[in-house]
Design an enzyme around this catalytic site. Structure first.
Site, short mmCIF file in Angstrom:
data_model
loop_
_atom_site.label_atom_id
_atom_site.label_comp_id
_atom_site.label_asym_id
_atom_site.label_seq_id
_atom_site.Cartn_x
_atom_site.Cartn_y
_atom_site.Cartn_z
CD GLU A 69 -1.92 -2.34 1.14
OE1 GLU A 69 -2.77 -3.15 0.68
OE2 GLU A 69 -0.85 -2.70 1.68
CG HIS B 126 -9.32 -7.33 8.38
ND1 HIS B 126 -8.60 -8.06 9.29
CD2 HIS B 126 -8.62 -7.37 7.22
CE1 HIS B 126 -7.51 -8.53 8.71
NE2 HIS B 126 -7.50 -8.12 7.46
#
Length: 343
Positions: A73, A142
């Site tokens: 990322e 998450h």
């Protein structure tokens, strides 16, 4: 075309479109409209996207416009920010916004602050998008909602769609914007169909960033929410209507800038305020709304303290029954409304 006497030509009817397909339409239309637009992220190309948002786009536009990246990322976000600085218009997909934490330095220190630090000479027209907040059974690492995280930072615009029209219109507006925009979608909404008007089916349709929408008018209490909890608010309002309580439901749509004027006007009418969000309570979106109402002219119209309905102040459990108790449910909104109305 003139209608025959006695025959009425009706306008094309609204259609049902899922949030997934609305996002796909927006990407397709903007890739076609502007050759500077490109999409990059993990599995967005040959696999058609982890959630099939980019389905068919790689085959249509090729490797230079729809780019699969390594699982890094920080790396691909940095590439995207650099591309935006030379006036390309990247759409940077995070497989979920939880992974944006790996790239938060690029999002905030590179993208958000550059225009200010360059005295306006360097723009960063980039969109960071992907699913945000709790999904189902994906546990603590998450399940964060990043609305408050990114909404805290000057230099970013932050949007959070609920319906298919929101999703299409906000994504198109975000891609066309000359500022970095964070678009917080919800995985559990991707497969949900919503009615899309004839106007929203147009390639010219956008939803202005910074403008809330009143989803249901009411007179007794204002419910303000964004993303998936907007649906919960509408469900709660339908239940409460059977008891004679009319809720005004506001779909915030934009976290930064925030359309506090629409909220104020509603509070002036209803004299009560309940905010609903999936994120944690401390320093949250609801806390900001309550503070802005308290500091502004609408405070004098409140007949009771504002009430917040939020996610539980704990890391998200994995077990479903615990997860359900950590996410605002319709019953929690009904309880909060009755509490603020003192009934």
């Amino acid at each position: 075309l003139q209608p025959r006497r006695g025959i009425r030509l009706s306008a094309p009817a609204a259609i049902q479109v899922t949030v997934r397909d609305a996002l796909n339409q927006a990407l397709d239309e903007e890739l076609e409209r502007d050759e500077r637009v490109f999409l990059l992220g993990e599995e967005v190309a040959q696999y058609d996207g982890a959630y099939k948002i980019s389905r068919g786009l790689w085959k249509k536009y090729g490797d230079k416009r729809v780019i699969d990246t390594p699982i890094s990322e920080m790396g691909f976000t940095g590439i995207a920010v650099g591309a935006a600085m030379v006036w390309l218009r990247p759409v940077c997909e995070f497989m979920t916004f939880n992974f944006s934490m790996q790239a938060i330095d690029q999002v905030i220190n590179s993208a958000a602050k550059t225009c200010y630090m360059s005295a306006g000479s360097i723009g960063v027209p980039i969109v960071f998008r992907g699913p945000n907040g709790a999904s189902a059974g994906v546990a603590a690492q998450h399940s964060q909602c990043f609305a408050a995280w990114y909404g805290h930072c000057p230099g970013l615009k932050v949007v959070s769609p609920w319906s298919s029209e929101d999703a299409k219109g906000l994504l198109k507006a975000s891609i066309r914007d000359d500022n970095p925009v964070v678009m917080l979608e919800n995985e559990l909404l991707y497969g949900v169909p919503f009615e899309m008007s004839e106007q929203a089916q147009s390639k010219d349709f956008i939803v202005p960033i910074g403008k809330a929408k009143i989803e249901k008018e009411g007179t007794h209490v204002t419910l303000v929410s964004h993303s998936r909890p907007v649906g919960h608010c509408l469900e709660a309002a339908a239940v409460l209507a059977k008891e004679g309580i009319e809720c005004e439901v506001i779909n915030l749509r934009s976290i930064r800038p925030m359309d506090i004027e629409t909220v104020e006007a509603s509070v002036v009418k209803t004299n009560h305020l309940v905010t609903v969000e999936g994120g944690w309570p401390q320093f949250g979106v609801g806390a900001e709304i309550c503070a802005r109402i308290m500091e502004g002219p609408a405070f004098n119209y409140l007949d009771a303290p504002a009430v917040r309905v939020t996610g539980a102040d704990v890391p998200m459990p994995y077990a479903k029954i615990l997860e359900d108790n950590c996410i605002p449910q319709v019953k929690d909104i009904i309880f909060a409304v009755k509490k603020t109305l003192n009934i």
